[in-house]
Structures are given as structure tokens and as C-alpha cells.
Design an enzyme around this catalytic site. Sequence first.
Site, short mmCIF file in Angstrom:
data_model
loop_
_atom_site.label_atom_id
_atom_site.label_comp_id
_atom_site.label_asym_id
_atom_site.label_seq_id
_atom_site.Cartn_x
_atom_site.Cartn_y
_atom_site.Cartn_z
N CYS A 86 0.83 -1.20 0.00
CA CYS A 86 0.00 0.00 0.00
C CYS A 86 0.87 1.26 0.00
CB CYS A 86 -0.97 -0.04 1.18
SG CYS A 86 -2.36 1.10 0.99
N HIS A 203 -3.41 -5.64 1.04
CA HIS A 203 -2.72 -5.84 2.32
C HIS A 203 -2.65 -7.32 2.69
CE1 HIS A 203 -2.44 -1.65 3.84
NE2 HIS A 203 -3.48 -1.45 3.07
N GLU A 205 -0.93 -8.66 4.97
CA GLU A 205 -0.83 -8.80 6.42
C GLU A 205 -2.19 -8.71 7.10
OE1 GLU A 205 -0.41 -6.11 4.81
OE2 GLU A 205 -0.94 -4.34 6.00
#
Lengths: 230, 83
Positions: A86, A203, A205
Site C-alpha cells: 500500500c 494488504h 498482512e
Amino acid sequence: MKFGVVIFPGSNCDQDAFCAVRDVLGQPVEYIWHQSTDVSGFDCIVLPGGFSYGDYLRTGAVARFSPVMNAVQDFADNGGRLIGICNGFQILCEAHLLPGALIDNNGLRFICKHVNLRVENNNTDFTNLCSEGQVLSIPIAHHGGNYYADADTLKKIEDNNQVILRYCDSAGKVTPEANPNGSLNNIAGIINDRGNVAGMMPHPERAVESILGSEDGTLILQSIVERLMA
Amino acid sequence: MAKVNVYVTLKPALLDAQGKVVQGALENLGFDSIESVRMGKFIEIEVNGGNGTLEQDVDEMCRKLLANPNIENYRYEIVKDGE
């Protein structure tokens, strides 16, 4: 092997990335402060998401000149694995570590939702645990994720198989409707020509445990471990 | 003391989403002869001392930070110099 997660002023996904590496991958991980000028001892560095320097001027434009970025540049030049997620992707483009640029979403709205991503190249340090054409569900959360590159650059990265992820529908079809932000060729993630630097707007994560709605992000992060352990 | 005005604009090849929205709003106000609206950034810089490299310096500022050459054009004018 050791991961490092850089913290810029305004980073806000640093803890998510840290926990994903420590708790899900089970790998050692340390934070790297943006004033640090030494990144020795790390095997993989993560530039996390967020709003570094308030997104002033352009996203990533100011973070790119943080003291730590000289060391990160050397780290990448020496073949270290580097992934920008990002805002991290935006910083890598501004730093010319990745080609192209990320501009405002064509709808001018901040978009936060799970998207489908087709794995375009699974022979990379960041996707080797995926199968080619596999559809991953990973969330995006950005206002400026519209990937742009001039025609020559775009052709080069396409010909070179540097596009690793594309926005697609649930069946894996790359369609204009599946493109959330106007990115050229539905591009969601790319690597550099050497293959050791990756950037992606989604994302991973935030998709590492079933309670988060998807574990598909683990495939991306674990791929790095897989390659470094090999 | 010198004053420099820097103008940064999106390259014509890029869709300027903000410009499009503003254009729509102006048309809603009844200004119906608008061809296009493009938005950019205006940056004012005041510089102390003149070492003769001001133009070079400003150009470097633009290339390195103020504009992203991948997506933006820039131009500048030095409006007050050597007072």
C-alpha cells in the site's frame, strides 16, 4: 532469517505486518525506525501501509527521502528482499525502486474492501506458494492505488512478467468491473526486473488468519520465507 | 531574497479525476462552455541569498521532489530576484 518493518511517521500498518511475521510466519522480526541508517542483519524488509508524512505533496514522496531509505536502497541493490504494501508500494515507486506511479483512484474515493486478485506470475520470491491463475482474496484500503506507467514502461513490465497480481472477479477473470481504482491493466502488484523488490496495493498482512476473513495473504508472506530458506 | 513560483500539473495523458469533478460542478452552475478543467499544484518558495545557481537549484527541487516526472510536468518562474 530476520524481517524488518520500517516505521515512518504516519505508518499505520506496521504492527499488523510485525504480528503477521512474528505470530503467523513464526519468524524473527524487528521494527526499523525511519531515522535509522543501518539495516544490516535483515533478510527481508517490509515498507508497511499508512499515510507517511500525511501523504503531503504526493503519497510516498516525502518518505522516499527519509534517512532510512538510503540504507533500504543499498539493501535492495545488494539483492535483499523488499516488499512495499500500500503506502509502501507508493514509496517504492517514488524512490524509483519500482517502475510507474500510483495516482488517485479514478472514483476519488477511499476504498476499503476485500478484492479478488489473480496470481499472474507464481515464479517469484513473493508468490511461489501460489499456483498460476490462483484467485486470492485480500483487502485493499487506499485512496491512491491507481497504477499508472507510460506505454513503454507498461509494455516492458508486461513482457517481462513483472506483473504479479491483477484485480479480477471471483472466477479469476480480469474485467473492468473488477478494477476498483482505475489501475492500468488491472495491476495490483508488481516486482522489479531483478525480482527482489515487490509492491502491492492489497494488504496481505490483513489476511493471515481465518478470523480476518481470509488467510490468502499468508501465501504471499510465506513465499518470501520459502525462497529465503531454500 | 528571491521568490519562486512552481506549477505542477498532471501530464495530459493522465485522467485528472479531480479536474473532471470540478468541471461537472462548474457545468452544474450553468457554465456550459467549459472544454476541460485540469487541476495542479502551486508552490511558492522564498530563497535567501543568491549564489547564481537558483535556476539550477529550482530545477533540481522540481525533478527530485516537487514533481514526479512519471506522471507530472512542472514549470516555474522566478518572480523576485536579487533585491
